[in-house]
Write a protein that holds these residues in place. Structure first.
Motif, PDB file in Angstrom:
ATOM      1  N   UNK A  12       0.866  -1.359   0.083  1.00  0.00           N
ATOM      2  CA  UNK A  12      -0.139  -0.097   0.101  1.00  0.00           C
ATOM      3  C   UNK A  12       0.825   1.280  -0.048  1.00  0.00           C
ATOM      4  N   UNK A  13       0.355   2.270  -0.431  1.00  0.00           N
ATOM      5  CA  UNK A  13       0.904   3.592  -0.241  1.00  0.00           C
ATOM      6  C   UNK A  13       0.595   4.079   0.990  1.00  0.00           C
ATOM      7  N   UNK A  14       1.513   5.246   1.599  1.00  0.00           N
ATOM      8  CA  UNK A  14       1.263   5.447   2.787  1.00  0.00           C
ATOM      9  C   UNK A  14      -0.213   6.393   3.158  1.00  0.00           C
ATOM     10  N   UNK A  15      -0.446   7.124   1.927  1.00  0.00           N
ATOM     11  CA  UNK A  15      -1.773   7.716   1.791  1.00  0.00           C
ATOM     12  C   UNK A  15      -2.779   6.931   2.100  1.00  0.00           C
ATOM     13  N   UNK A  16      -3.024   5.515   1.838  1.00  0.00           N
ATOM     14  CA  UNK A  16      -3.782   4.676   1.967  1.00  0.00           C
ATOM     15  C   UNK A  16      -3.848   3.741   3.297  1.00  0.00           C
ATOM     16  N   UNK A  17      -2.871   4.279   4.046  1.00  0.00           N
ATOM     17  CA  UNK A  17      -2.445   3.612   5.339  1.00  0.00           C
ATOM     18  C   UNK A  17      -2.722   4.656   6.410  1.00  0.00           C
TER      19      UNK A  17
END
Length: 356
Positions: A12-17
């Motif tokens: 995942x990308x950090x924006x989705x975590x």
């Protein structure tokens, strides 16, 4: 472990975590305090600038309590998540000079989380020792972090890492000729944080959370024996009727030992070999886990020995007399203290404990 662990892992990308719209994170009771120092944040900063796509490893989250109390517990990844939040706070505070709206966006979407009624909460609820300073100076905003009064080693690390990022971001901006270019650079750093790549590992059981925490850290790379033992004690002694007696007693013990400038792991090792046969440091946690059957008794014993251990460092003659310690015994203790022969303190604490 005797049973199969179930989990789901995906890139995942950090924006989705960390920046997902409906997720709030909590640092569980057994986690250690914030521990990253300047070497850690410097390595992270250099990688952030040099790498087009930066992979920052796996993070493990327990979703068991999300529906009941609206929090996801961070099993592995606390240091990185808090450090990213510190850097976001720096971007927020610097952006005020160039684009107040950008500063507001960083605060409301990366650091805090607004509900549909406009109420603001923070994306990460830290542990008890971390939250007052981290919440008041990093998450809240509008605070003079660099001039904040940091009273503990953990608070000094938070403040120091904020100052490190603040200086490095400004150094980047000082190279640029105009405010428009500086603003573009701020946005680019923000974008890099959003696109950090992480392996997101999801579990749905508190029991598995304890076991994964121990398994992923038992080789001693990131955590000390004290961290692992705390995790195990908290697993064995659960919260009862809203009271977390194990957490309270552990924190009292840690505070007593911290006041003596002794490493907690060192104290635990000396405590253990004062009651059992000698044990190499690398095998200490496994030996305690193997030999202990009454975890409440172990915690009570550690707590009591920590009090006496602290007394050996701080008590004067009047204090010892109030404890009915014979003057000759006090003079012997004073002589040992003057020789700085502190390795003997835990054995003396054990003797004083048994005699009391």
């Amino acid at each position: 472990m005797n049973r199969t662990l179930t989990f789901k892992a995906e890139d995942r990308l950090m924006k989705d975590v960390l920046f997902a719209n409906d997720v709030r994170f909590r640092i569980p009771r057994y986690q250690r305090p914030y521990a990253w120092g300047e070497d850690d944040v410097e390595e992270f900063w250099n990688d952030l600038l040099q790498e087009d796509t930066l992979f920052i490893g796996s993070m493990i989250f327990n979703y068991e309590h999300q529906h009941s109390d609206n929090y996801v517990d961070v099993i592995d990844g606390q240091q990185r998540l808090l450090s990213i939040t510190i850097l976001e706070a720096v971007l927020r505070d610097i952006a005020v000079l160039y684009d107040p709206e950008l500063s507001k966006l960083i605060q409301e979407f990366e650091i805090a989380l607004k509900d549909r009624h406009g109420n603001q909460d923070y994306r990460i609820l830290c542990g008890d020792t971390t939250q007052p300073f981290f919440g008041g100076y990093i998450q809240r905003g509008n605070a003079d972090v660099r001039n904040a009064r940091a009273t503990t080693a953990e608070e000094r690390r938070i403040k120091g890492n904020y100052s490190f990022f603040f200086e490095r971001v400004n150094r980047e901006l000082d190279r640029l000729p105009s405010n428009d270019r500086k603003l573009e650079r701020l946005k680019a750093i923000r974008k890099k944080l959003e696109t950090l790549i992480v392996i997101h590992v999801r579990i749905d059981s508190e029991e598995e959370a304890y076991e994964i925490f121990e398994t992923t850290n038992a080789r001693g790379v990131d955590l000390s024996v004290a961290d692992l033992l705390k995790n195990l004690i908290f697993k064995k002694i659960r919260v009862a009727d809203g009271a977390d007696s194990a957490k309270d007693k552990w924190e009292e013990m840690r505070t007593q030992i911290q006041a003596t400038s002794t490493e907690l792991t060192r104290f635990i090792r000396y405590y253990w070999i004062s009651k059992h046969k000698p044990c190499p440091a690398k095998r200490l946690f496994r030996e305690i886990k193997r030999a202990t059957t009454d975890w409440q008794l172990l915690l009570d014993d550690l707590h009591r020995d920590a009090e006496v251990f602290n007394d050996l460092y701080v008590c004067n003659e009047a204090d010892w007399r109030a404890r009915n310690i014979h003057p000759e015994t006090y003079r012997s203790l004073l002589s040992i203290k003057r020789m700085n022969f502190t390795i003997s303190y835990i054995f003396l604490a054990r003797i004083l404990h048994e005699c009391s």
